[in-house]
Write a protein that holds these residues in place. Structure first.
Motif, PDB file in Angstrom:
ATOM      1  N   ARG A  68     -36.486  99.418  28.479  1.00 45.10           N
ATOM      2  CA  ARG A  68     -36.340  98.310  27.528  1.00 45.10           C
ATOM      3  C   ARG A  68     -36.914  98.723  26.171  1.00 45.10           C
ATOM      4  N   ASN A  69     -38.018  99.456  26.183  1.00 44.54           N
ATOM      5  CA  ASN A  69     -38.561  99.988  24.930  1.00 44.54           C
ATOM      6  C   ASN A  69     -37.531 100.858  24.224  1.00 44.54           C
ATOM      7  N   ARG A  70     -36.901 101.738  24.978  1.00 47.45           N
ATOM      8  CA  ARG A  70     -35.909 102.659  24.406  1.00 47.45           C
ATOM      9  C   ARG A  70     -34.772 101.892  23.746  1.00 47.45           C
ATOM     10  N   ASP A  71     -34.257 100.872  24.433  1.00 47.09           N
ATOM     11  CA  ASP A  71     -33.153 100.087  23.876  1.00 47.09           C
ATOM     12  C   ASP A  71     -33.575  99.394  22.579  1.00 47.09           C
ATOM     13  N   THR A  88     -36.907  84.544  21.189  1.00 44.40           N
ATOM     14  CA  THR A  88     -35.523  84.837  21.555  1.00 44.40           C
ATOM     15  C   THR A  88     -35.236  86.324  21.421  1.00 44.40           C
ATOM     16  N   TYR A  89     -35.797  86.940  20.393  1.00 47.94           N
ATOM     17  CA  TYR A  89     -35.634  88.379  20.161  1.00 47.94           C
ATOM     18  C   TYR A  89     -36.178  89.174  21.349  1.00 47.94           C
ATOM     19  N   LEU A  90     -37.399  88.864  21.770  1.00 51.34           N
ATOM     20  CA  LEU A  90     -37.993  89.582  22.892  1.00 51.34           C
ATOM     21  C   LEU A  90     -37.190  89.378  24.174  1.00 51.34           C
ATOM     22  N   GLY A 138     -35.447  92.030  26.664  1.00 45.89           N
ATOM     23  CA  GLY A 138     -36.195  92.108  27.919  1.00 45.89           C
ATOM     24  C   GLY A 138     -37.605  92.622  27.745  1.00 45.89           C
ATOM     25  N   LEU A 139     -38.253  92.239  26.640  1.00 44.69           N
ATOM     26  CA  LEU A 139     -39.596  92.711  26.325  1.00 44.69           C
ATOM     27  C   LEU A 139     -40.651  91.653  26.622  1.00 44.69           C
ATOM     28  N   PRO A 147     -41.559  97.850  19.718  1.00 39.06           N
ATOM     29  CA  PRO A 147     -41.804  97.343  21.070  1.00 39.06           C
ATOM     30  C   PRO A 147     -43.065  97.916  21.701  1.00 39.06           C
ATOM     31  N   ASN A 148     -43.681  98.864  21.018  1.00 36.33           N
ATOM     32  CA  ASN A 148     -44.899  99.479  21.545  1.00 36.33           C
ATOM     33  C   ASN A 148     -45.885  99.716  20.414  1.00 36.33           C
ATOM     34  N   GLY A 149     -46.014  98.745  19.516  1.00 33.77           N
ATOM     35  CA  GLY A 149     -46.786  98.922  18.295  1.00 33.77           C
ATOM     36  C   GLY A 149     -48.290  98.924  18.511  1.00 33.77           C
ATOM     37  N   GLN A 150     -48.988  99.521  17.544  1.00 31.03           N
ATOM     38  CA  GLN A 150     -50.446  99.588  17.560  1.00 31.03           C
ATOM     39  C   GLN A 150     -51.040  98.259  17.102  1.00 31.03           C
ATOM     40  N   TRP A 151     -52.277  98.003  17.530  1.00 29.10           N
ATOM     41  CA  TRP A 151     -52.998  96.822  17.063  1.00 29.10           C
ATOM     42  C   TRP A 151     -54.508  97.005  17.107  1.00 29.10           C
TER      43      TRP A 151
END
Length: 322
Positions: A123-126, A263-265, A269-270, A292-296
């Motif tokens: 899902r991250n890849r997409d 809705t975006y997520l 499927g995130l 989809p895999n951002g830093q925080w």
């Protein structure tokens, strides 16, 4: 690992401060954690998987831990290092070995029975493709600045004239280094029609109308929990180049924005997403992108801690169950 205490699998490289925060929180809760970097396969990681009509079983073994494939509670997929071939391998043989590892070992990590993924790697890849991000954000009712993706220099110059000022953005954060090892990060930057030449024809490029912004916003969403932060103090268009000059303020998320990002997520499927917005002078949130895999973890503790807790809750209690 006993079946009554199934572990959380954290898939990431060793030097990942964001993963460290979540692992620390889970450890305080006495939740078993196994950390694994697919880039260590096969050098220091061994797989032994048997798949039959009952599904996958077997083990993954690191230098310090053994993980039973059927007993993983959840997976926190962060930032693993790339797969690599044995140093003795070269050319086509090395490429073959890497692809076999990606589809064999990586395919197994993406197929753990009953595990809750934050996020699933596929899902991250997409969700990493910028054209798809832009299209979905527009469908979700978010305000998207005019954006051109092209390798036609004439079209790019015309866009820069019609929509200027315009910025250039990389389509993907690809590792790029000089011969001496220095990082050659491609930053977001202003571009004028005169700077666009025939070198543009060599690949795809993204140009976007620059938002007349009062501030930047990073909105981190974990499940249904939004954590919006106003970012002030950046002297340039890309605030990531000026961390030491920035001020961070936690702010509420407008209902219409929350509805759009939820809705975006769901579309991709995130479970998790790190959204970047520009806050216009008129108060509107202008959508830039979603990592989809951002830093925080670089935020101050009063901002970081609630995100850490929300992620640990997702991993400890998949589906909201204890």
């Amino acid at each position: 690992m006993g079946a009554r205490r199934p572990p959380v699998l954290v898939v990431s490289r060793l030097d990942d401060a964001t993963a460290d925060e979540v692992i620390g929180e889970l450890s305080q809760r006495r939740v078993p954690v196994v950390r694994l970097d697919p880039g260590d396969f096969p050098t220091s990681v061994t797989m032994d998987a048997l798949i039959d009509s009952t599904g996958p079983g077997g083990t993954l073994t690191t230098q310090t831990r053994t993980l039973r494939l059927g007993q993983v509670r959840s997976v926190y997929w962060r930032r693993p290092t790339p797969y690599a071939a044995d140093l003795a391998m070269h050319g086509q043989t090395a490429r073959w070995a890497v692809e076999e590892a990606r589809y064999g070992f990586g395919g197994l990590l993406g197929s753990l029975p009953g595990a809750h993924y934050v996020n699933h790697p596929w899902r991250n890849r997409d969700a990493e493709h910028k054209p798809a991000q832009l299209a979905v954000a527009a469908r979700c009712g978010l305000t998207v600045p005019p954006t051109l993706i092209t390798n036609d220099p004439d079209r790019a110059r015309a866009f820069a004239v019609a929509y200027g000022p315009v910025v250039y953005k990389p389509l993907r954060e690809t590792e790029y280094t000089a011969e001496d090892g220095r990082s050659l990060t491609v930053w977001i930057d202003d571009v004028t029609p005169e700077q666009i030449d025939d070198r543009l024809r060599h690949t795809a490029h993204l140009f976007q109308q620059r938002v007349a912004k009062a501030a930047d916003i990073r909105l981190t969403v974990v499940g249904d929990q939004p954590f919006a932060v106003r970012i002030d103090g950046s002297p340039g268009v890309d605030w990531r180049r000026h961390y030491d000059q920035l001020n961070y303020t936690a702010i509420p998320t407008p209902p219409e924005i929350l509805k759009g990002v939820r809705t975006y997520l769901d579309t991709f499927g995130l479970v998790f997403g790190a959204f970047d917005f520009g806050l216009g002078a008129d108060g509107r949130w202008h959508w830039y992108e979603c990592n989809p895999n951002g830093q925080w973890a670089w935020f101050p503790e009063h901002i970081t801690d609630p995100i850490t807790v929300a992620l640990a809750d997702q991993l400890q209690h998949p589906g909201g169950t204890a």
